[in-house]
Scaffold this active site. Sequence first.
Site, PDB file in Angstrom:
ATOM      1  N   GLU A  46      30.890  41.098  41.622  1.00  0.00           N
ATOM      2  CA  GLU A  46      31.135  40.235  40.464  1.00  0.00           C
ATOM      3  C   GLU A  46      31.868  40.925  39.319  1.00  0.00           C
ATOM      4  O   GLU A  46      31.878  40.424  38.193  1.00  0.00           O
ATOM      5  CB  GLU A  46      29.814  39.635  39.919  1.00  0.00           C
ATOM      6  CG  GLU A  46      28.867  39.071  40.959  1.00  0.00           C
ATOM      7  CD  GLU A  46      29.456  37.929  41.748  1.00  0.00           C
ATOM      8  OE1 GLU A  46      30.365  37.254  41.257  1.00  0.00           O
ATOM      9  OE2 GLU A  46      29.012  37.730  42.890  1.00  0.00           O
ATOM     10  N   THR A  51      39.720  39.305  41.707  1.00  0.00           N
ATOM     11  CA  THR A  51      40.661  38.553  40.871  1.00  0.00           C
ATOM     12  C   THR A  51      41.867  39.429  40.534  1.00  0.00           C
ATOM     13  O   THR A  51      43.009  38.948  40.526  1.00  0.00           O
ATOM     14  CB  THR A  51      39.980  38.071  39.578  1.00  0.00           C
ATOM     15  OG1 THR A  51      38.782  37.360  39.920  1.00  0.00           O
ATOM     16  CG2 THR A  51      40.893  37.153  38.788  1.00  0.00           C
ATOM     17  N   ARG A 177      35.877  31.601  43.586  1.00  0.00           N
ATOM     18  CA  ARG A 177      35.005  32.705  43.984  1.00  0.00           C
ATOM     19  C   ARG A 177      34.622  32.601  45.445  1.00  0.00           C
ATOM     20  O   ARG A 177      33.952  31.656  45.863  1.00  0.00           O
ATOM     21  CB  ARG A 177      33.738  32.709  43.115  1.00  0.00           C
ATOM     22  CG  ARG A 177      32.814  33.883  43.386  1.00  0.00           C
ATOM     23  CD  ARG A 177      33.391  35.168  42.846  1.00  0.00           C
ATOM     24  NE  ARG A 177      32.559  36.323  43.199  1.00  0.00           N
ATOM     25  CZ  ARG A 177      32.837  37.168  44.178  1.00  0.00           C
ATOM     26  NH1 ARG A 177      33.899  36.989  44.941  1.00  0.00           N
ATOM     27  NH2 ARG A 177      32.061  38.206  44.396  1.00  0.00           N
ATOM     28  N   ASP A 199      41.160  45.637  49.117  1.00  0.00           N
ATOM     29  CA  ASP A 199      39.990  45.113  48.403  1.00  0.00           C
ATOM     30  C   ASP A 199      38.816  45.146  49.366  1.00  0.00           C
ATOM     31  O   ASP A 199      38.939  44.731  50.520  1.00  0.00           O
ATOM     32  CB  ASP A 199      40.266  43.683  47.929  1.00  0.00           C
ATOM     33  CG  ASP A 199      39.113  43.094  47.126  1.00  0.00           C
ATOM     34  OD1 ASP A 199      38.302  43.880  46.593  1.00  0.00           O
ATOM     35  OD2 ASP A 199      39.030  41.850  47.029  1.00  0.00           O
ATOM     36  N   GLN A 203      29.151  44.324  46.983  1.00  0.00           N
ATOM     37  CA  GLN A 203      27.690  44.355  47.029  1.00  0.00           C
ATOM     38  C   GLN A 203      27.215  45.626  47.738  1.00  0.00           C
ATOM     39  O   GLN A 203      27.926  46.223  48.526  1.00  0.00           O
ATOM     40  CB  GLN A 203      27.153  43.114  47.758  1.00  0.00           C
ATOM     41  CG  GLN A 203      27.124  41.859  46.897  1.00  0.00           C
ATOM     42  CD  GLN A 203      28.505  41.309  46.613  1.00  0.00           C
ATOM     43  OE1 GLN A 203      29.414  41.460  47.432  1.00  0.00           O
ATOM     44  NE2 GLN A 203      28.689  40.686  45.477  1.00  0.00           N
TER      45      GLN A 203
END
Length: 357
Positions: A46, A51, A177, A199, A203
Site C-alpha cells: 500500500e 502506482t 488497486r 515491480d 506484503q
Amino acid sequence: MGACLSSGSAEDRAAAKASKEIEKLMNQHFTVDNAKVKLLLLGAGESGKSTIFKQMRVLFGAPLTEDEKQQITPVVYNNTIASMKILCTETKNMGYDGDVVAKEKLDFMLGMNDQCEINEEIGVAIKELWTDPGLLQTWKRRAEFQIVESVKYYFNEIDRIMKDDYVATQQDMLLARVRTSGIVTEKYVIDGIDFEMYDVGGQRNERKKWIHCFDDVTAVIFVAALSEYDQVLFEDATANRMTEAVDLFGDICNNKVFQSSSMILFLNKKDLYEEKIKEVHIGDQPAFANFDGKLGDSDYYDKGIKYFLNLFLGMNKNPEREVYNHATCATDSKNVEVVFKSCKDIIMKKNMESMGL
C-alpha cells in the site's frame, strides 16, 4: 592417415569458428544487457509503488489501448463498491449507524455483490452515503481499519462512473488497486536508453520472492507512504505501517545484494500526508512520540517530512553510501516526471560506472 588428419583439422577449424561465433554473440548480449538500465521498485504494501510503476507506463510507454480501458473498468467498479461496503460495515462496528440518514442505502450497499457493474441505482446510493454524516464520522477514523484512502477519488467521481457508457480513464487506471503478487516487468526506451522496471509484491509473504532475482539492478527505488504514520499493516494489525517501512528499508539498504546499486527513496503520498496532518498529530503515535512539531505550525509539513526522512536515512549503515530522496505524489504525472528526470542522471551515471566507462 593423411586424409584422416586433414578431415580432423577441418572439423577442428569449423568447431573453433562456431565457438568464436557463439562467444561473439554472448559478448554482444552481455554488452547489451549491461547497457540496459534495470530499476527495481520496492516498498511495503500500500505504499503506492505500483502506482509509480503505472506512471512510468503513462510517461514513457505506450498509451492505454481501448481493450485495456475496458479491462480496467470492472476493477474500478470493484474498488468502489468494495470500499463503500467496508465503510458501511465499519460505520456499524463503530456505532455510528444511528447517525446515518440514508439507512436504506446503507443496507442496500451491504447486500451488494462486489463484482456488480455500477449502474445509476448503485451510483446514487454511493453518492448519498459518501455525504452521509454517519459515514463521514467513520471516514475520519479510517486509520483504525483497512481501506485504501485514494478511493475517495472514485466516490467523488461517481456521477461519471455510474453512466452507462463509462469507460475507465488514465487517471482511473492509476488509482485502480490490484494487489501485486510475484514480479511484473515493463520495458521502455528513454532518451535512446533501454530501461527495465520491476515491480514486486509488497506484503510480507511476498518479500521472500525478491532478493535472489535482482543482484544486478542499476538502482533500487524504495517507496514509502508519508501519510501512513497512523495506520497499521493489512497483514498485522499490531504493526505500524511507517515503522514497518523504515525497518524494511534498513533490510534492503544494507543487503549485500544491493551494495553496488544506487539507492533512491521516494516518500510518497505527500498529498494525503498534507491533508492528514491538519487533524492527526504525528507525535500522538507511540512510535513517533519524540516528534517535536506542533499541529498547526507553518513549518509542520516540512518538519514532518524531515523527521521521517531522518528515520529512513538512519537505517543506512554505510556512511559512504548516499541515499537520494524525493517527496512524491504517485498519482500526479507531472510530479513523477519531474522526480524521475532528476533521478535519471544519477541512474545513468551509475550505469556507466558499472560498465567501466
